[in-house]
Design a protein around this motif. Structure first.
Motif: not given
Ligand SMILES: [Mg+2]
Length: 404
Positions: A200, A202, A230, A232, A256, A281-282, A303, A305
């Motif tokens: 993975k 970023k 990802d 972000n 992501e 994710d977020e 995703n 967490k």
């Molecule tokens: Mg992420």
């Protein structure tokens, strides 16, 4: 042989009561039943909170911030039976808006609330804790983890078997943070040399540079290694569509969180126009968020967490909602130690529809303060078979931390 209640609980917590270890119970069946009754009456006696700080070998940079250390919080819940459970909060300020100080304040605020409560009444306890400190989901996660650790110890079973027991090992990816494309290629090659077979990286800075990152990494790892990215939240909607379309030749497994967490319609627009599947994710913290994402058809994957959801209970709810909607999930992490990573590994192992794992949060840690727990060998994570989480904190490390 006559054993005291304390001795029984000690054996029980070590898993020695399991039939694989002791074929014939060496105490009368009546005593066993008494001890089980005692466990059912267990009460929370003491809660210890301390800092849990681990320095990083190098800063970890993503599109929305840089972390220089894991400044975490440890929670230990001890019962009147002598059994205890442990949990870790790992605040990642750019994502969850918490800090170590806010997590500690939140942990202290609920310490008194839990005294003398039944630690196995997890659903009700997490509801009460969440009502008070929901803006510190990592603190909720630490308490939740400690309660589930106690549940596993009380049952004499590793947690993943209590939660669903779908598998006992699985592969994780290894993540490379933002850097120049050349440095990211070097880092990815290091991961492959360690045996990782899922990568993975970023992205989420500048779409042109991000496309170059993906192209160079794909060329370095060859055509067969799964490559996830990802962003972000780093791209606008047009930037995300532009970048992801240009990444199509490089076989990206999924992307992501391409756009702002709050922009669900933007996420949906990207999903509709991107050749690369989108993972939220977020945009996904709580079970209620998962319902919104499903209703909007805004993503292909979730995703989950522990530090966003507030622990295992809510994470399981998300996984179950996803399963009902035929959505597959990943379990990711912040930069926690092997304590919270082990809790996350139990979650992955328990559920059929958690098919991806990104549990490499301690890869840049200068030290490992955890005894036991999950094992990682060449990118495969193996679950511990001891009851509960199956790990503990090194007492020598803990002595250096600050009790609060
Ligand atoms: Mg992420």
């Amino acid at each position: 042989m006559k054993i005291t209640r304390q001795q029984f609980l000690k054996y029980f917590s070590l898993g020695l009561a399991s039939t694989t270890v002791i074929k014939k119970p060496s105490w009368p069946a009546g005593k066993m039943a008494d001890a089980r009754q005692e466990i059912k009456k267990m009460k929370i006696k003491k809660i210890e909170i301390s800092t849990f700080d681990v320095p990083l070998t190098s800063p970890f940079r993503i599109a929305i911030g840089t972390m220089h250390a894991a400044n975490d919080v440890l929670v230990k819940i001890t019962t009147d039976s002598g059994l205890y459970g442990i949990g870790e909060a790992c605040p990642f300020p750019p994502i969850t808006g918490e800090t170590q100080a806010s997590n500690i304040a939140a942990a202290r605020a609920i310490r008194e609330l839990l005294k003398d409560k039944d630690p196995l009444a997890i659903e009700g306890l997490i509801e009460q804790i969440g009502n008070i400190v929901h803006s510190n989901p990592s603190t909720v996660a630490a308490y939740d983890m400690a309660l589930y650790d106690l549940l596993g110890k009380a049952a004499g079973l590793p947690l993943y078997k209590l939660l669903g027991g779908y598998r006992s090992s699985f592969e994780t990816d290894m993540t490379t943070g933002l850097n120049t494309p050349e440095k990211m290629v070097e880092s990815v090659k290091d991961s492959l040399a360690l045996g990782y077979r899922q990568i993975k990286i970023k992205v989420g800075e500048d779409p042109d540079l991000d496309v170059r990152r993906v192209q160079m990494v794909r060329e370095a790892i060859g055509p067969d290694i799964p490559l996830r990215i990802d962003a972000n939240q780093g791209w606008s909607v047009p930037q995300a569509i532009f970048a992801l379309r240009r990444m199509e030749p490089f076989k990206v497994q999924f992307a992501e969180q391409p756009v702002l967490a709050s922009d669900i319609s933007g996420l949906k627009a990207v999903r509709e126009q991107s050749p690369v599947p989108i993972m939220a994710d977020e945009s996904l913290f709580l079970p209620s968020d998962s319902i919104k994402l499903i209703k909007e058809e805004a993503c292909a994957y979730f995703n989950i967490k522990l530090m966003k959801a507030g622990g295992l209970l809510n994470s399981l709810k998300i996984a179950h909602i996803a399963a009902a909607a035929n959505i597959q999930c990943m379990v990711g992490c912040m930069i926690e130690t092997r304590l919270a990573l082990t809790a996350a590994a139990h979650l992955v192992a328990s559920q059929k529809n958690i098919i991806f794992a990104d549990l490499d949060g301690n890869s840049e840690h200068q030290l490992d303060p955890v005894i036991g727990g999950m094992k990682v060998e060449k990118g495969t994570i193996y679950l511990p078979e001891a009851p509960g989480l199956g790990c503990d904190v090194d007492p020598a490390f803990l002595k250096k931390m600050q009790a609060v």
